[in-house]
Design an enzyme around this catalytic site. Structure first.
Site, PDB file in Angstrom:
ATOM      1  N   ASN A 401     -25.652   7.518 -42.620  1.00  0.00           N
ATOM      2  CA  ASN A 401     -26.737   7.350 -43.654  1.00  0.00           C
ATOM      3  C   ASN A 401     -27.866   7.233 -42.918  1.00  0.00           C
ATOM      4  O   ASN A 401     -28.783   8.123 -42.766  1.00  0.00           O
ATOM      5  CB  ASN A 401     -26.374   6.214 -44.593  1.00  0.00           C
ATOM      6  CG  ASN A 401     -27.374   6.284 -45.723  1.00  0.00           C
ATOM      7  OD1 ASN A 401     -28.310   6.785 -45.794  1.00  0.00           O
ATOM      8  ND2 ASN A 401     -26.932   5.638 -46.927  1.00  0.00           N
ATOM      9  N   ASP A 402     -28.367   6.063 -42.488  1.00  0.00           N
ATOM     10  CA  ASP A 402     -29.647   5.833 -41.700  1.00  0.00           C
ATOM     11  C   ASP A 402     -29.762   6.492 -40.533  1.00  0.00           C
ATOM     12  O   ASP A 402     -30.852   6.856 -40.294  1.00  0.00           O
ATOM     13  CB  ASP A 402     -29.731   4.402 -41.290  1.00  0.00           C
ATOM     14  CG  ASP A 402     -29.620   3.431 -42.519  1.00  0.00           C
ATOM     15  OD1 ASP A 402     -30.392   3.740 -43.383  1.00  0.00           O
ATOM     16  OD2 ASP A 402     -29.183   2.517 -42.391  1.00  0.00           O
ATOM     17  N   VAL A 403     -28.730   7.021 -39.763  1.00  0.00           N
ATOM     18  CA  VAL A 403     -29.207   8.003 -38.614  1.00  0.00           C
ATOM     19  C   VAL A 403     -29.298   9.224 -38.921  1.00  0.00           C
ATOM     20  O   VAL A 403     -29.792  10.184 -37.979  1.00  0.00           O
ATOM     21  CB  VAL A 403     -27.761   7.791 -37.723  1.00  0.00           C
ATOM     22  CG1 VAL A 403     -27.278   6.420 -37.414  1.00  0.00           C
ATOM     23  CG2 VAL A 403     -26.654   8.512 -38.285  1.00  0.00           C
ATOM     24  N   VAL A 404     -29.567   9.661 -40.036  1.00  0.00           N
ATOM     25  CA  VAL A 404     -30.130  11.009 -40.703  1.00  0.00           C
ATOM     26  C   VAL A 404     -31.110  10.885 -41.524  1.00  0.00           C
ATOM     27  O   VAL A 404     -31.480  11.946 -42.353  1.00  0.00           O
ATOM     28  CB  VAL A 404     -28.987  11.776 -41.191  1.00  0.00           C
ATOM     29  CG1 VAL A 404     -27.643  12.056 -40.092  1.00  0.00           C
ATOM     30  CG2 VAL A 404     -28.319  11.148 -42.351  1.00  0.00           C
ATOM     31  N   TYR A 442     -27.365   0.036 -43.650  1.00  0.00           N
ATOM     32  CA  TYR A 442     -27.535  -1.069 -43.212  1.00  0.00           C
ATOM     33  C   TYR A 442     -29.069  -1.487 -43.343  1.00  0.00           C
ATOM     34  O   TYR A 442     -29.137  -2.765 -43.552  1.00  0.00           O
ATOM     35  CB  TYR A 442     -27.110  -1.320 -41.570  1.00  0.00           C
ATOM     36  CG  TYR A 442     -27.995  -0.747 -40.803  1.00  0.00           C
ATOM     37  CD1 TYR A 442     -27.770   0.529 -40.078  1.00  0.00           C
ATOM     38  CD2 TYR A 442     -29.029  -1.391 -40.276  1.00  0.00           C
ATOM     39  CE1 TYR A 442     -28.681   1.087 -39.161  1.00  0.00           C
ATOM     40  CE2 TYR A 442     -29.852  -0.838 -39.357  1.00  0.00           C
ATOM     41  CZ  TYR A 442     -29.808   0.241 -38.823  1.00  0.00           C
ATOM     42  OH  TYR A 442     -30.500   0.791 -37.738  1.00  0.00           O
TER      43      TYR A 442
END
Length: 475
Positions: A401-404, A442
């Site tokens: 999620n957050d890493v993209v 997160y």
């Protein structure tokens, strides 16, 4: 434990063990050489243990060997039975044992200093030995209690959500300050018999407490840095105990583990846009809540199906797969590898993109893909593959999620601003597997990728969705 005599061969063997540990770290830096690195580590540890047993007076060698056999047997069974998805909590549990061992060694030295050769004139423990003992016990206690909390969060025994104590930073600083003062007082305290100085017990108790206080405020999704930092703590605890035991191998090993863990933690902090000092202080990454998520969820988005994904990926020239923690939870690594194999059979160029903080410990996604027998040649780190998304036909996101999230590059108000992320928004088509549109990463922020024109949301359990895609590819 007293050495029989100063033997140059002991120093040589400990040096060989240290070289093996360095080679182990070098090997573990790459998935392709990780098996060789593990072998070097085992050889080095074997040399260090055997050398210590042979060259030191052991109170009861049969008891030592029995303990090694029991511990080795338990470790062997755990290694054979543990699921790769449970590896983060296993690592946390092992860190707790290292910390507890350091505390027990310090306590043994405190109660029986004569056996450790740390008595000075007048039958009092040497001041320098008291400092080493106090540092080893304190760091070990922090490692133990912090690792227990990390294990409980990762294993689901307690909520992964941050537990916020009022005035926690003041409490933490006061407790750490008290530990430092107690260490100084303990080092310069007057004569007292073995085990009779109460300052030592107060110091150990406060160290156990601060370990809990540092980790409780940290959310379960921030565990990659926590596990890495606890690994560093365990190394420094072992090094401090090496001085107490006059054991060069422990000093070398502990320093290697402590320094490498600290460097890895720093690298991961940069990958998460976190402050290294805030990690050490505890409670990082929990100040910011959802940033406008409710409003963004009303934006239009497109829902895809397994058949859509199978058709478009089968027709693509290149597909880049980005796994995340959701893949680990669903245990979808094996069916994901099967999907990659089917796509390659159709002439598609398949690559896997791994973010440094994807998962719950450093290298978590690499471990899971290796377990699923994904070829090392197909797995790429962020900096090595990010430039290829502009030419990719499909970016297939499973459980990340957050890493993209492109907000890390464009939104200065976002809590993840500045964190290096994959440029999936440049791909021609994006398939995004997640359980529902309501879930967030997160950081608690919405993801603009959900609503892009080229994105199709595949809302389902990750393993079930990939299984359906595999069936469609086979038709």
């Amino acid at each position: 434990m007293e050495a029989h005599a100063v033997n140059p061969w002991v120093a040589v063997l400990y040096l060989v063990a240290g070289v093996c540990f360095i080679l182990a770290l070098r090997g573990l830096s790459s998935p392709a050489t990780s098996r060789k690195g593990n072998r070097y580590g085992m050889i080095g540890m074997g040399i260090a243990v055997v050398t210590t047993l042979v060259t030191h007076e052991i109170a009861s060698l049969p008891e030592i060997l029995a303990a090694i056999a029991i511990g080795g047997g338990i470790g062997f069974l755990i290694a054979r039975r543990i699921k790769m998805t449970d590896m983060p909590q296993l690592v946390a549990a092992f860190h707790s044992l290292v910390g507890l061992a350091a505390v027990l060694v310090a306590v043994a030295a405190f109660l029986n200093p004569e056996a450790f050769g740390i008595l000075g004139e007048g039958g009092n423990i040497l001041p320098v030995s008291r400092v080493e003992m106090a540092l080893g016990a304190a760091i070990g206690a922090i490692t133990f209690s912090g690792s227990v909390i990390a294990f409980a969060k990762l294993n689901g025994n307690m909520s992964g959500s941050p537990i916020m104590l009022p005035g926690r930073h003041v409490i933490n600083l006061a407790t750490l300050g008290a530990i430092i003062v107690l260490t100084a007082l303990f080092a310069h305290s007057g004569a007292a018999g073995p085990g009779e100085n109460p300052l030592f017990w107060v110091l150990v108790g406060l160290a156990f407490l601060i370990g809990f206080l540092l980790i409780i405020p940290i959310g379960g999704a921030d565990m990659p840095v926590v596990v890495s930092m606890l690994n560093s703590y365990s190394g420094w605890a072992a090094a401090a105990m090496g001085f107490t035991l006059h054991n060069t191998a422990m000093i070398i090993t502990g320093a290697l583990v402590g320094s490498s863990g600290a460097i890895l933690s720093y690298i991961m902090c940069k990958a998460m846009n976190r402050s290294f000092l805030s990690v050490i202080a505890g409670g990082f990454g929990v100040e910011s809540g959802p940033a406008g998520g409710d409003a963004k969820e009303q934006r239009p988005w497109k829902r895809g199906s397994a058949e859509d994904a199978a058709f478009l990926m089968k027709e693509a020239e290149s597909v880049i797969i980005i796994p995340g923690y959701g893949m680990a939870v669903a245990q979808a690594q094996h069916v994901l590898r099967e999907m990659g194999d089917q796509l390659k059979a159709h002439g598609v160029n398949v690559k896997y993109a791994i973010h440094p903080v994807a998962g719950r410990m450093p290298g978590h996604m690499n471990v899971l893909l290796a377990e699923a027998q994904v070829s090392y040649d197909e797995v790429f780190e962020l900096e090595d593959i990010n430039g290829e998304f502009a030419q990719a036909d499909v970016a297939f996101i499973i459980g990340a999620n957050d890493v993209v999230n492109p907000a890390a590059k464009t939104d200065k108000s976002s809590p993840i601003y500045g964190m290096p992320v994959f440029d999936v928004d440049k791909a021609k088509t994006i398939f995004f597997i997640k359980r529902s549109m309501g879930g967030q990463g997160y950081a608690g922020v919405d993801n603009d990728v959900f609503y892009m024109d080229q994105t199709m949301m595949l809302l389902a359990d990750a393993k079930k969705m990939v299984e359906d895609i595999n069936k469609a590819l086979a038709d």
